[in-house]
Design an enzyme around this catalytic site. Structure first.
Site, PDB file in Angstrom:
ATOM      1  N   GLY A 184     -60.753 -23.302 -22.957  1.00 22.38           N
ATOM      2  CA  GLY A 184     -61.374 -22.301 -22.512  1.00 22.38           C
ATOM      3  C   GLY A 184     -60.837 -21.032 -22.266  1.00 22.38           C
ATOM      4  N   GLY A 185     -59.686 -20.744 -22.911  1.00 25.60           N
ATOM      5  CA  GLY A 185     -58.594 -19.903 -22.332  1.00 25.60           C
ATOM      6  C   GLY A 185     -59.119 -18.194 -22.962  1.00 25.60           C
ATOM      7  N   GLY A 186     -60.179 -18.316 -23.597  1.00 22.31           N
ATOM      8  CA  GLY A 186     -60.623 -16.988 -24.062  1.00 22.31           C
ATOM      9  C   GLY A 186     -59.598 -16.255 -25.124  1.00 22.31           C
TER      10      GLY A 186
ATOM     11  CG  ASP B 147     -62.573 -20.507 -25.629  1.00 23.46           C
ATOM     12  OD1 ASP B 147     -63.645 -20.686 -26.002  1.00 23.46           O
ATOM     13  OD2 ASP B 147     -62.388 -19.839 -24.695  1.00 23.46           O
ATOM     14  CG  LEU B 148     -66.249 -22.392 -28.467  1.00 21.65           C
ATOM     15  CD1 LEU B 148     -67.663 -21.716 -28.038  1.00 21.65           C
ATOM     16  CD2 LEU B 148     -66.869 -23.808 -29.214  1.00 21.65           C
TER      17      LEU B 148
ATOM     18  CG  ASP C  26     -66.972 -28.361 -28.816  1.00 22.49           C
ATOM     19  OD1 ASP C  26     -66.675 -28.617 -27.935  1.00 22.49           O
ATOM     20  OD2 ASP C  26     -68.041 -28.637 -29.736  1.00 22.49           O
ATOM     21  CG  MET C  27     -64.789 -27.638 -23.941  1.00 20.34           C
ATOM     22  SD  MET C  27     -64.441 -26.695 -22.504  1.00 20.34           S
ATOM     23  CE  MET C  27     -66.173 -25.995 -22.135  1.00 20.34           C
TER      24      MET C  27
ATOM     25  CE  LYS D 203     -59.521 -17.097 -15.862  1.00 24.06           C
ATOM     26  NZ  LYS D 203     -60.643 -16.537 -15.614  1.00 24.06           N
TER      27      LYS D 203
ATOM     28  CG  HIS E 113     -67.758 -22.050 -12.341  1.00 25.48           C
ATOM     29  ND1 HIS E 113     -67.841 -20.746 -11.477  1.00 25.48           N
ATOM     30  CD2 HIS E 113     -67.538 -21.518 -13.692  1.00 25.48           C
ATOM     31  CE1 HIS E 113     -67.579 -19.773 -12.384  1.00 25.48           C
ATOM     32  NE2 HIS E 113     -67.295 -20.134 -13.784  1.00 25.48           N
TER      33      HIS E 113
END
Length: 355
Positions: free
Chosen positions: A198-200, A221-222, A241-242, A255, A259
């Site tokens: 999800g590192g953008g 990431d996507l 896809d994680m 990071k 959440h």
């Protein structure tokens, strides 16, 4: 029995809570107009007339309302976003930056302006109108407001996707220095590869690799997210896809990812992390996220509680977690050992180790 003074204090507190949004909107106004940058560009305290002149220069067709600006600045001075001092000779107020407004300078590496504009954008504000209804019905405020999850909207709308990426990158720059300092030995101990799940657009893994060149960085990431990412030395962008699969690596970092998701979804993500590092001798997962302390009095403890409610408005099932909740979550995903490293910044670093 409450005294008259206590009743008045209670009333004043409700008024303040009721109109707290005015502070946010005044802050947004200052950011949109670039007032911190205007003051900074002069290199000295400025008058309201000088602010107006700069606004006219920046936007020649504009006709700034000096009365509105004066009143907005008065509130922001009261909130300690700016200072004001009466110049004796001219009898005019001189405005200057504070430690808070220095975080709003667009040319600064540590610039929170994109995040201010993100959180005060109408798209992000609309879900809050459904918070009470969703508390009764167990539904998602964002889906109620927009008919889809925030990630689906980003996928369908490139402009919104770029807006989201900019805000997330901004959040990274606010914590990267503390993270590199507080976890220096942890990064040094990574034998080879580190995948940022999800590192953008890759800004955080790029900074880690820059500080620790022996690390082979993978920004994951996507596909539509990494498609807009710039190239960084030592960093490879991978789309995927994680929830399905995560690239193999010596370590995984996430990071402010977990959440956003429910415990069930987090378990899936963490189990995929487990599979990604299971063949490595010293594999570990590094989680940069909030660890709630409801009774804590540290600088950012209150912000953790605010973020917890923020997750209700922005995600379907996201939440912040206490250490006890993290322990259960990690154990269920195959990580019985963990360390919590508190940093001077908002999030903590959680080191999780497989069995």
């Amino acid at each position: 029995m409450d005294t008259a003074e206590e009743r008045l204090k209670g009333q004043a507190e409700i008024w303040e809570h009721m109109f707290a949004f005015v502070d946010s909107m005044a802050l947004k106004c200052a950011v949109e107009l670039g007032i911190p940058d205007i003051i900074n560009s002069h290199g000295r305290p400025v008058t309201i007339s000088e602010i107006v002149d700069s606004l006219k220069t920046n936007t020649p067709s504009s006709s700034p309302n000096i009365d509105y600006l004066t009143r907005i600045m008065r509130l922001l001075v009261h909130k300690r976003l700016f200072t004001s001092e009466l110049h004796q000779e001219s009898n005019q107020l001189l405005y200057n930056l504070t430690r808070s407004s220095k975080w709003l300078l667009k040319d600064s590496k540590f610039n929170l302006s994109p995040l201010v504009l993100w959180e005060t954008n109408p798209i992000l504000l609309k879900p809050w109108q459904y918070l009470g209804k969703c508390a009764q019905e167990k539904s998602s405020p964002f889906e109620r407001a927009h008919g889809c999850e925030i990630w689906d909207l980003a996928l369908a709308d490139p402009k919104f996707n770029n807006f989201l990426n900019g805000a997330m990158q901004c959040s990274t720059t606010t914590i990267i220095n503390e993270m590199l300092l507080e976890y220096k030995d942890g990064f040094s101990g990574i034998a080879g590869s580190l995948v940022d799940v999800g590192g953008g657009t890759g800004s955080i893994i790029a900074e880690i690799v820059k500080a620790h060149p022996h690390i082979q960085g993978i920004n994951f990431d996507l596909p539509h997210v990494v498609a807009t990412a710039a190239e960084f030395p030592g960093v490879k962008h991978v789309g995927g896809d994680m929830f399905v699969d995560i690239p193999e690596a010596d370590a995984v970092i996430m990071k402010w990812i977990l959440h956003d998701w429910s415990d069930e979804d987090c378990t899936i993500i963490l189990k995929n992390c487990y599979r990604a590092i299971r063949k490595k001798k010293n594999g570990k997962v590094i989680i940069v996220d909030c660890v709630l302390r409801p009774d804590g009095n540290d600088l950012f403890d209150k912000m953790g509680l605010i973020f917890d409610v923020l997750m209700m408005a922005h995600t379907t099932a996201g939440k912040e977690r206490t250490e006890a909740e993290w322990k259960i979550l990690l154990n269920n995903a195959g990580f019985p050992r963990y360390n919590v490293i508190r940093t001077p910044a908002f999030p903590c670093i959680i080191e999780a180790f497989p069995e």
